[in-house]
Design an enzyme around this catalytic site. Sequence first.
Site, PDB file in Angstrom:
ATOM      1  N   GLY A  17      11.546 -15.928  -1.220  1.00 29.05           N
ATOM      2  CA  GLY A  17      11.550 -16.465   0.144  1.00 29.05           C
ATOM      3  C   GLY A  17      12.908 -16.590   0.806  1.00 29.05           C
ATOM      4  CB  SER A  18      16.194 -14.927   0.517  1.00 28.73           C
ATOM      5  OG  SER A  18      15.987 -13.567   0.730  1.00 28.73           O
ATOM      6  CG  ASN A  19      13.854 -11.676   4.574  1.00 31.25           C
ATOM      7  OD1 ASN A  19      14.602 -11.359   5.497  1.00 31.25           O
ATOM      8  ND2 ASN A  19      13.750 -10.965   3.463  1.00 31.25           N
ATOM      9  NE  ARG A  70      -6.459  -4.126  -1.594  1.00 30.62           N
ATOM     10  CZ  ARG A  70      -5.286  -4.376  -2.196  1.00 30.62           C
ATOM     11  NH1 ARG A  70      -4.404  -5.165  -1.617  1.00 30.62           N
ATOM     12  NH2 ARG A  70      -5.004  -3.846  -3.368  1.00 30.62           N
ATOM     13  CG  LEU A  98      -1.964  -7.156   4.486  1.00 34.88           C
ATOM     14  CD1 LEU A  98      -0.948  -7.551   5.550  1.00 34.88           C
ATOM     15  CD2 LEU A  98      -2.852  -8.342   4.119  1.00 34.88           C
ATOM     16  CG  ASN A 112       6.466  -5.790   6.161  1.00 34.13           C
ATOM     17  OD1 ASN A 112       6.627  -6.777   5.445  1.00 34.13           O
ATOM     18  ND2 ASN A 112       6.598  -4.564   5.704  1.00 34.13           N
ATOM     19  CG  HIS A 114      10.083  -1.391   3.680  1.00 34.23           C
ATOM     20  ND1 HIS A 114       9.318  -1.699   2.577  1.00 34.23           N
ATOM     21  CD2 HIS A 114      10.662  -0.193   3.417  1.00 34.23           C
ATOM     22  CE1 HIS A 114       9.424  -0.731   1.682  1.00 34.23           C
ATOM     23  NE2 HIS A 114      10.240   0.194   2.172  1.00 34.23           N
ATOM     24  CD  GLU A 148       1.450   5.259   8.310  1.00 32.02           C
ATOM     25  OE1 GLU A 148       2.180   6.144   7.900  1.00 32.02           O
ATOM     26  OE2 GLU A 148       1.318   4.974   9.520  1.00 32.02           O
ATOM     27  CG  ASP A 150       6.184  -0.430   3.094  1.00 30.40           C
ATOM     28  OD1 ASP A 150       6.054  -1.613   3.435  1.00 30.40           O
ATOM     29  OD2 ASP A 150       6.323  -0.068   1.911  1.00 30.40           O
TER      30      ASP A 150
HETATM   31  C1  GAR Z   1      12.853  -8.328   0.781  1.00 28.34           C
HETATM   32  O1  GAR Z   1      13.879  -7.460   0.396  1.00 28.34           O
HETATM   33  C2  GAR Z   1      11.834  -7.593   1.636  1.00 28.34           C
HETATM   34  O2  GAR Z   1      12.415  -6.629   2.469  1.00 28.34           O
HETATM   35  C3  GAR Z   1      10.964  -6.958   0.588  1.00 28.34           C
HETATM   36  O3  GAR Z   1      10.814  -7.958  -0.389  1.00 28.34           O
HETATM   37  C4  GAR Z   1      12.002  -8.752  -0.410  1.00 28.34           C
HETATM   38  C5  GAR Z   1      11.595 -10.203  -0.321  1.00 28.34           C
HETATM   39  O4  GAR Z   1      12.711 -11.049  -0.480  1.00 28.34           O
HETATM   40  N1  GAR Z   1       9.710  -6.541   1.132  1.00 28.34           N
HETATM   41  C6  GAR Z   1       9.093  -5.403   0.792  1.00 28.34           C
HETATM   42  O5  GAR Z   1       9.510  -4.658  -0.061  1.00 28.34           O
HETATM   43  C7  GAR Z   1       7.802  -5.135   1.562  1.00 28.34           C
HETATM   44  N2  GAR Z   1       7.384  -3.771   1.382  1.00 28.34           N
HETATM   45  P1  GAR Z   1      12.627 -12.573  -0.103  1.00 28.34           P
HETATM   46  O6  GAR Z   1      11.364 -13.123  -0.799  1.00 28.34           O
HETATM   47  O7  GAR Z   1      13.870 -13.155  -0.679  1.00 28.34           O
HETATM   48  O8  GAR Z   1      12.552 -12.686   1.376  1.00 28.34           O
END
Ligand code: GAR
Length: 216
Positions: A17-19, A70, A98, A112, A114, A148, A150
């Site tokens: 969860g850093s984002n 799902r 999803l 999202n 990526h 689709e 990503d």
């Molecule tokens: C991030 O790098 C994000 O871009 C990636 O997971 C990580 C989550 O980090 N997402 C994907 O790869 C989605 N296809 P976080 O939990 O520290 O935010």
Amino acid sequence: MNVIRNLRLVVLISGRGSNLQAILDQAISGELPAAVVAVISNQPGVYGLERARQVGVPALELDHRHFADRPSFEVALMNLIDSYQSDLVILAGFMRILTPGFTDYYQGRLLNIHPSLLPKFRGLHTHERAIAAGETEHGATLHFVTAELDGGPLIVQARVPVWPDDDPGALAARVLAQEHRLYPQAIRWLAEGRLKLNGEQVWFNGELLREPLRLE
Ligand code: GAR
């Protein structure tokens, strides 16, 4: 003049969860006209849930393994999200594919992030793959979500260099620092009414976006 809206965000996570933290920090400080009203993880016990609890945001677990398939997981997820009356659903390291039943329902308010310069390197292990491919530039992409994987209309990208002898961990950290800038920026544009999805087309400042914006 655009009216700035205070957006209600539900953030979906699967891990550290850093984002999420980057969004929480700016929402709490008032830099972002938004409030995180709930955080939902499909993985129990992950650190991102703790980050939400620390700031008094409801932190909910919805384990996909408790559902027969799902679609039934997604129906429960949609009910949970909608109980918080969210304006935007933010995928921040949410690692579940999803179906159209979900992505169509939230079309235009589902984002999202990526860790690659899409359309390059969809899927997993993007940093290893960028190095192996000899890329000199890599980065992260913020996009509207469609069914689709990503895929979906691109909004904004941030680029980083790939150095000779780079290693995936160092490259991932360089990209992640940029990810933490991308999400708050895109949410701000949406709150300001400057960013919109119309069908499959992204509009920014009243103009059709023909290629993703670049965050310098
Ligand atoms: C991030 O790098 C994000 O871009 C990636 O997971 C990580 C989550 O980090 N997402 C994907 O790869 C989605 N296809 P976080 O939990 O520290 O935010």
